[in-house]
Enzyme design. Structure first.
Site, PDB file in Angstrom:
ATOM      1  N   TRP A 227       8.917  -3.082   3.752  1.00  0.00           N
ATOM      2  CA  TRP A 227       7.776  -3.989   3.636  1.00  0.00           C
ATOM      3  C   TRP A 227       8.184  -5.448   3.541  1.00  0.00           C
ATOM      4  CZ3 TRP A 227       4.756  -5.807  -1.021  1.00  0.00           C
ATOM      5  CH2 TRP A 227       3.486  -6.280  -0.659  1.00  0.00           C
TER       6      TRP A 227
ATOM      7  N   LYS B  98      18.835  12.083  -6.819  1.00  0.00           N
ATOM      8  CA  LYS B  98      17.485  11.689  -6.463  1.00  0.00           C
ATOM      9  C   LYS B  98      16.500  12.669  -7.095  1.00  0.00           C
ATOM     10  CE  LYS B  98      14.669  10.578  -2.404  1.00  0.00           C
ATOM     11  NZ  LYS B  98      14.610  10.572  -0.914  1.00  0.00           N
TER      12      LYS B  98
ATOM     13  N   TRP C   1       4.423   0.538   9.600  1.00  0.00           N
ATOM     14  CA  TRP C   1       5.007  -0.632   8.948  1.00  0.00           C
ATOM     15  C   TRP C   1       4.430  -1.930   9.518  1.00  0.00           C
ATOM     16  CZ3 TRP C   1       7.579  -0.158   4.582  1.00  0.00           C
ATOM     17  CH2 TRP C   1       8.211   1.061   4.299  1.00  0.00           C
TER      18      TRP C   1
ATOM     19  N   ASP D 260      -2.123   2.997   2.283  1.00  0.00           N
ATOM     20  CA  ASP D 260      -1.554   3.208   3.612  1.00  0.00           C
ATOM     21  C   ASP D 260      -2.075   4.551   4.109  1.00  0.00           C
ATOM     22  OD1 ASP D 260      -0.038   2.395   5.732  1.00  0.00           O
ATOM     23  OD2 ASP D 260       1.784   2.093   4.565  1.00  0.00           O
TER      24      ASP D 260
ATOM     25  N   LYS E 153      11.209  17.348  -6.502  1.00  0.00           N
ATOM     26  CA  LYS E 153      10.241  18.335  -6.988  1.00  0.00           C
ATOM     27  C   LYS E 153      10.819  19.737  -6.866  1.00  0.00           C
ATOM     28  CE  LYS E 153       6.208  15.608  -5.584  1.00  0.00           C
ATOM     29  NZ  LYS E 153       5.054  15.551  -4.672  1.00  0.00           N
TER      30      LYS E 153
ATOM     31  N   GLN F 251      12.643  -1.487  -0.130  1.00  0.00           N
ATOM     32  CA  GLN F 251      11.723  -2.219   0.747  1.00  0.00           C
ATOM     33  C   GLN F 251      12.346  -3.464   1.362  1.00  0.00           C
ATOM     34  OE1 GLN F 251       8.844  -1.090   1.762  1.00  0.00           O
ATOM     35  NE2 GLN F 251       9.152   0.737   0.510  1.00  0.00           N
TER      36      GLN F 251
ATOM     37  N   PRO G 116       0.819  -1.229   0.000  1.00  0.00           N
ATOM     38  CA  PRO G 116       0.000   0.000   0.000  1.00  0.00           C
ATOM     39  C   PRO G 116       0.846   1.270   0.000  1.00  0.00           C
ATOM     40  CG  PRO G 116       0.099  -0.914   2.218  1.00  0.00           C
ATOM     41  CD  PRO G 116       0.859  -1.863   1.341  1.00  0.00           C
TER      42      PRO G 116
END
Length: 1254
Positions: free
Chosen positions: A575, A608, A535, A86, A611, A571, A47
């Site tokens: 996750w 990276k 988490w 999430d 924005k 992850q 999610p």
């Protein structure tokens, strides 16, 4: 009916149409309905948060998930695909804190938890519409209607159940632990969260002295990069295995090494303390058996004094002190460092159950105990603390240090390490079980399982699952005031029973006020204030999304563990980890069977994506400009699917469009064009049925059929192994093979130039391959495959369709491998042919000889006779592609006087060999052809003691001057085959090359005019100045040009009535070439020598009376004349049709005599018996022939009849026409003209407009 395919395509626009088609037919849900009784393929979707916009990382992972699940569906499985959200945790709370200006817990208490959580709930789905729009636009099929959200009460209830299982197993405990702490979010983070966002930062680097009690002239000096922890110092730590040096008059520092002496020199130059330090070493000391040594306090704070009686402010020993950095003396602030806490606990300086000595609040500010710096943010206080140390004479050295430091993954602010009471899940005891379960999972790529994830598991620590926050699933523990009595609640029903209150929501504002009566006489139990780490919720999603075990118990247990999951490599500490920990703790087995791990998508500069920096193009704009299929293919056909990083470049998406999707579309367009041409010209309805299609004997048909079957076999094998990184490159390669090799080399066959039967074979082959390709590529490029299929399906024989509903390509199963079609020998032969052609093209490029200009000979030299046989079998294609007249095969290169020579790569070798380069260069030039041939095979050679490789040398072919080949041939080779091209000039070939240039200009002009092959046109040309080379070449090669363009090539002037489509003036060979394309196949009168239509003269003798009659076709094309006979004498026609080809009778006279016996046929060749006129229809150029009398001497036409019958010839039965004697329509045929005088002439027919048209 198959629809015409436009020449140009706007992929994004077509994709929008497909989206509308899917939505109208509800294709995704229909897929699920069709597959509901099939075996299940279980997929878990991790999610995301909807508080942020989706980025390329989400698009990448979503594309991988969509490809695998679509492929599973088309492989015969039922695949539920539910989207999850999430909704709890720091990402949401941090946004609210920023918006409302909340600085800490006091601000939340002031507004109330209910209001705070209400604000959080309001923004949880802030960008959900943007998510849905982009996910759908990317072609991903996933269920948003039947989604799961971590804020749903039924989801939260399962999270409670998971926790209670752990609690009942004794895996939950409360403790104090030094943990990464986000001062911006006022909460501790787990270890894997703190590892997600490291940055290189400049921090203060200070060395401080600690004078000994009673020997103030002697001091330890310790190094730290966190001056703000010094007020909480309780001890110093040294390594018992190190030797420490004592310098006059007595400062003690690190182990005696050259590095230490250098460090001392450096310190002496910038000494800022009151103690005098001499560089001379007077003694070395070991602390291995020494008693603890007390020292003076750095800063007196009230709380620290409480520990003095327990042994604080002394030197302690531990091996964690390293010599690589610092002074070998580490200051101990046990509540701000994990090792510090462990060491001080072991020495009983602090107790595990005592209140932490932690003068820093949740916002990272000093509390009132640190009087000099109270209220200051600890990182900001560093400079003030350094100033204080300097003033007090305790600062030895101050500088700065660049190092990697953890930042909060949500707020992007520096973390601190801080001791806080937390609730933990025991993990350390089950590390071996975690590793065992991990070994049962199939990871792609495999190194992630063993290295990155495996290493993380080996160092796994107990998991801090509590957060001192508000918007989350509350931890279901009700405790007494002294924490002696604890009740863990595992369901809503249980809480209702214990509290007597009806429960509708499980968030803090709904349950914090609920109490449970104590069973031990301790009054009432109250819920602890903490909520779960988000988490923990996402790790519980396999069970919570099914509301297990309260619902769907059997369904879940039958489908657990999942067949497939996929997420980014970050992850492995998120996750993937939480899924494995909870699954292992609950069920003792892994939560998934297969996992694909993708790398990170970075900006084009390797940074990276940001924005703020605007260093990447907006995903929505990329899709809007290039389409989702192009973006999907770009991402999947990159290193990022091998868990490597990808520098995103817009040019890469554009290249996929240009190099993959557009050629594929053009091949599809070419197929449809020629199917329509076949229907129009040959009146053959094309329908494909795989079960009844005849096997072609054409080698290229066999090759592409074999190649597609090998591809299907490969894709299925590799997709079973989840190797997207091997599958997609092969799919891309196949597009190249189809478009640049099969279609290119078989264009004439596909256009019908080699006969109808061969054309049908080629069209069936191309259709079969494109159809199989659509089914195979549908999971990867769902839009273009659907678009093509929606048109191609009209060409499929309904009897061959197995699926009940075939209205979408995504309803169809993957094509089955037809192993009987696979022929590796043919695939190898075509590969050999391709090598020859590619080498020949290189030679042409090198000599600047365009393929349009023919050459005399290509010589292919290969040591393998079988390879030469393969090449010989494909001679036709080699000659066509290289445009050469002759192919010569040989195994003897010496016959042509060929030798290899080598030149060094000056840049590579010069840089590496430096001074030895000159001598090596001379030796390289002396290498023999035999030595270089061996080098070609092995890839390495030793020259003057230096081993050289392929990148170091450039090999070239030369010819012995005595052989005579030096001026005739140019050579090029790969490691297997050598190709020679005869490049000697030849005028006739040069002329043909110019004619091909003219053809090229005509075809390009055709394309500009948006014309298709079936459009009837004429081309007019003019060369200026007249009588020059270009004009003579065109006149000499008119038939050659005509054979390729299939359009009449006529000199100016253009008829006044001609309908001009497009015109252009270009330069060619020093002349101006003017080209004009007009509608219709205009045919000048001079070209019509004799009847335009096929005909047969019939001489009939009945009862000794002879009569002549002509049978003719009503209309005819200039090139393809159809014999449409008027049935006049039925008996004769029946006899002829049953015995011979009528087309072969054209221009003949058949004598028929009747008598008592069977009719006898006497065939002779004669001119047309009846007078006639040829007719040319203006604007279209369509031609026909009209008999003025038939039979001979009977039924003669007059003027009005001539007009009427001329109109009927072209199908204009009720339209008025005018007839003209000239092409420019200046001489109209008058009513008093003698019809008899028109015999054998050509009349031009102009159809008069109707009233509506006028």
């Amino acid at each position: 009916m198959v629809e015409r395919v436009p020449e140009s395509i706007n992929f994004p626009s077509e994709e929008e149409n497909i989206l509308q088609f899917w939505q109208t037919k509800d294709c995704f849900q229909e897929c699920l309905k069709q597959s509901k009784n099939r075996p299940k393929f279980t997929f878990y979707d991790g999610p995301p948060f909807a508080t942020g916009l989706p980025h390329y990382g989400h698009i990448l992972a979503g594309t991988i998930k969509d490809i695998v699940t679509r492929f599973a569906h088309q492989s015969g499985f039922h695949v539920d695909r539910r989207f999850g959200w999430d909704c709890h945790g720091l990402p949401v709370e941090y946004e609210i804190d920023k918006t409302l200006g909340i600085k800490g817990p006091a601000d939340v208490a002031k507004m109330g938890i209910a209001e705070y959580n209400k604000q959080c709930r309001n923004i949880v789905m802030r960008y959900s519409n943007e998510w849905k729009t982009l996910v759908n636009r990317m072609g991903r099929w996933i269920d948003f209607e039947n989604d799961y959200k971590t804020l749903y009460p039924w989801f939260m209830e399962t999270v409670w159940w998971v926790f209670k299982q752990l609690y009942d197993k004794g895996l939950v405990y409360r403790g104090v632990k030094v943990m990464p702490f986000s001062t911006a979010c006022n909460t501790p983070l787990s270890n894997f969260e703190s590892n997600q966002n490291y940055k290189d930062v400049q921090d203060p680097s200070v060395i401080v002295n600690f004078p000994l009690v009673g020997s103030e002239d002697v001091a330890f000096i310790a190094w730290t990069t966190t001056p703000w922890t010094l007020p909480s110092n309780l001890a110093l730590c040294v390594n018992p295995d190190f030797l420490y040096v004592k310098n006059l008059p007595g400062t003690l520092i690190s182990r005696l090494t050259t590095n230490v002496q250098l460090r001392l020199c450096s310190l002496n130059l910038s000494l800022n303390c009151s103690l005098s330090i001499n560089i001379a070493i007077c003694a070395s000391i070991s602390f291995a058996s020494s008693p603890l040594t007390p020292f003076h306090l750095i800063l007196l704070i009230l709380v620290s004094l409480q520990c003095e009686e327990t042994g604080a402010f002394q030197v302690v020993l531990d091996n964690y002190v390293k010599e690589e950095e610092g002074t070998g003396v580490v200051h101990q602030a046990p509540y701000f460092g994990a090792d510090d806490y462990r060491v001080c606990t072991e020495y009983k300086i602090i107790q595990r159950d005592q209140a932490p000595i932690c003068p820093v609040d949740a916002s990272g500010c000093f509390t009132s105990e640190v009087t000099d710096f109270a209220g200051q943010y600890v990182k900001d206080a560093d400079k003030n603390i350094i100033k204080w140390l300097k003033e007090k004479g305790r600062l030895v050295n101050a500088s700065s240090l660049k190092h990697s430091y953890p930042f909060c993954w949500r707020s992007d602010t520096p973390l601190i390490y801080k001791a806080v009471p937390s609730w933990f899940v025991r993990v350390e005891h089950m590390v071996e079980k975690l590793l065992e379960n991990n070994s049962k999972c199939y990871w792609v790529p495999e190194f992630v399982r063993e290295k990155r994830f495996g290493n993380w598991l080996r160092d796994a620590r107990d998991w801090a699952i509590s957060r001192n926050r508000y918007w989350g699933t509350p931890i279901p523990l009700w405790v007494s005031d002294d924490f002696e009595e604890v009740v863990c609640v595992g369901s809503i029903a249980e809480l209702e029973e214990l509290t007597g209150v009806k429960i509708t929501d499980l968030h803090r504002e709904s349950i914090d006020s609920l109490t449970i009566p104590s069973r031990c006489g301790k009054g009432v139990l109250r819920r602890i204030t903490e909520v779960f780490d988000c988490w923990f919720e996402s790790g519980s999603m396999p069970y919570a999304q099914a509301h297990y075990p309260f619902e769907n118990k059997k369904e879940f247990e039958d489908s657990f563990p999942a067949d497939f999951i996929a997420e980014g490599i970050d992850q492995t500490r998120g996750w993937f980890y939480t899924l494995l920990v909870l699954s292992t703790a609950l069920f003792g087995k892994p939560p998934f069977k297969n996992v694909i791990v993708n790398g990170l998508v970075l900006a084009s500069d390797g940074q990276k994506m940001s924005k703020r920096k605007k260093n990447y193009p907006d995903p929505g704009l990329i899709v809007q400009q290039y389409g989702a299929d192009a973006l999907r293919m770009y991402l999947i056909n990159s290193p990022v699917v091998r868990a490597e990083n990808l520098r995103f470049k817009e040019d890469g998406v554009r290249d996929v469009l240009k190099d993959v999707l557009l050629p594929w579309y053009n091949a599809y367009r070419f197929l449809v064009q020629n199917v329509q041409r076949l229907q129009k010209e040959d009146e053959i309805q094309f329908l494909y049925n795989e079960n009844t299609a005849k096997q072609s004997d054409n080698i290229m048909d066999k090759w592409i059929q074999s190649f597609i079957q090998s591809l299907i076999q490969f894709v299925k094998t590799e997709m079973d192994a989840y190797h997207l990184y091997t599958v997609v490159p092969r799919l891309v390669k196949f597009v190249d093979m189809l478009t640049n090799w099969y279609v290119r080399t078989n264009r004439r066959r596909l256009k019908g130039e080699s006969g109808t039967e061969d054309c049908l074979w080629a069209l069936e082959t191309l259709f079969s391959v494109l159809f199989s390709m659509c089914k195979l590529m549908a999971p990867f490029t769902p839009f273009i495959t659907e678009m093509m299929y929606q048109n191609l399906r009209h060409l499929i024989d309904p009897a061959s369709v197995e699926e009940k509903d075939s209205s979408s390509i995504h309803y169809l199963m993957l094509p089955q491998v037809r192993e009987s079609v696979i022929d590796k020998r043919i695939e190898s032969a075509v590969c050999q042919m391709q090598s020859v052609i590619e080498l020949g093209r290189v030679i042409r490029d090198r000599k600047t000889l365009p393929v349009k200009y023919p050459l005399k000979e290509v010589v292919v030299i290969h040591q393998d006779q079988e390879a030469l046989k393969d090449i010989q079998s494909l001679q036709k294609y080699i000659l066509e592609e290289l445009n050469v007249r002759q192919l010569t095969l040989s195994t003897d290169k010496d016959k042509y006087g060929i030798r290899l020579r080598a030149e060094p790569d000056h840049m590579v070798l010069g840089k590496r060999l430096k001074g030895a380069f000159k001598a090596i260069t001379a030796s390289i030039k002396e290498l023999t052809s035999e030595q270089l041939e061996a080098f070609q095979k092995t890839g390495s050679i030793e020259v003057d003691g230096h081993e050289l490789h392929e990148d170091d040398l450039r090999l070239m072919y030369t010819f012995d001057q005595s052989s005579g080949s030096a001026t005739q041939y140019e050579a090029h080779s790969d490691s297997q085959v050598l190709v020679l091209l005869d490049v000697s000039p030849d005028q006739s070939m040069m002329d043909e090359g110019v004619a091909r240039e003219v053809i090229n200009r005509i075809q390009k002009l055709r394309k500009k005019g948006h014309l298709v092959p079936s459009d009837e046109i004429s081309v007019y040309y003019r060369c200026q100045p007249e009588g020059q080379y270009l004009g003579s070449v065109i006149q000499a090669h008119t038939d050659f040009i005509l054979a390729t363009t299939k359009a009449p090539l006529l000199p100016f002037p253009i008829p006044k009535t001609a309908s001009v489509i497009i015109e252009e003036k270009t330069q060619l060979k020093g002349s101006d070439l003017e080209l004009t394309i007009v509608k219709g196949s205009s045919t000048p009168q001079a070209l019509l020598n004799g009847p335009a239509c096929t005909y047969v003269n019939i001489r009939v003798k009945v009862n000794n009376k002879e009569q002549g009659r002509t049978l003719e076709g009503q209309k005819a094309s200039l090139f393809f004349h159809y014999l449409i006979l008027i049935v006049c004498i039925c008996v004769v026609i029946t006899e002829l049709t049953s015995k011979m080809d009528l087309q072969a009778l054209s221009g003949s006279t058949v004598s028929v005599t009747s008598g008592s016996s069977s009719p006898g046929l006497a065939q002779t060749t004669d001119s047309l018996l009846c007078p006639y006129v040829n007719l040319v229809l203006c604007n279209t150029g369509e031609v026909g022939t009209l008999l003025l009398v038939n039979p001979v001497g009977q039924n003669g036409l007059h003027y009005s009849g001539l007009l009427s019958e001329a109109a009927k010839v072209f199908g204009f039965r009720s339209r008025r026409v005018k007839l003209y004697l000239d092409q420019d329509l200046t001489q109209e045929l008058s009513a008093d003209s003698s019809v008899k005088s028109l015999d054998t002439k050509t009349l031009f027919v102009r159809v008069l407009p109707t009233t509506a048209e006028a």
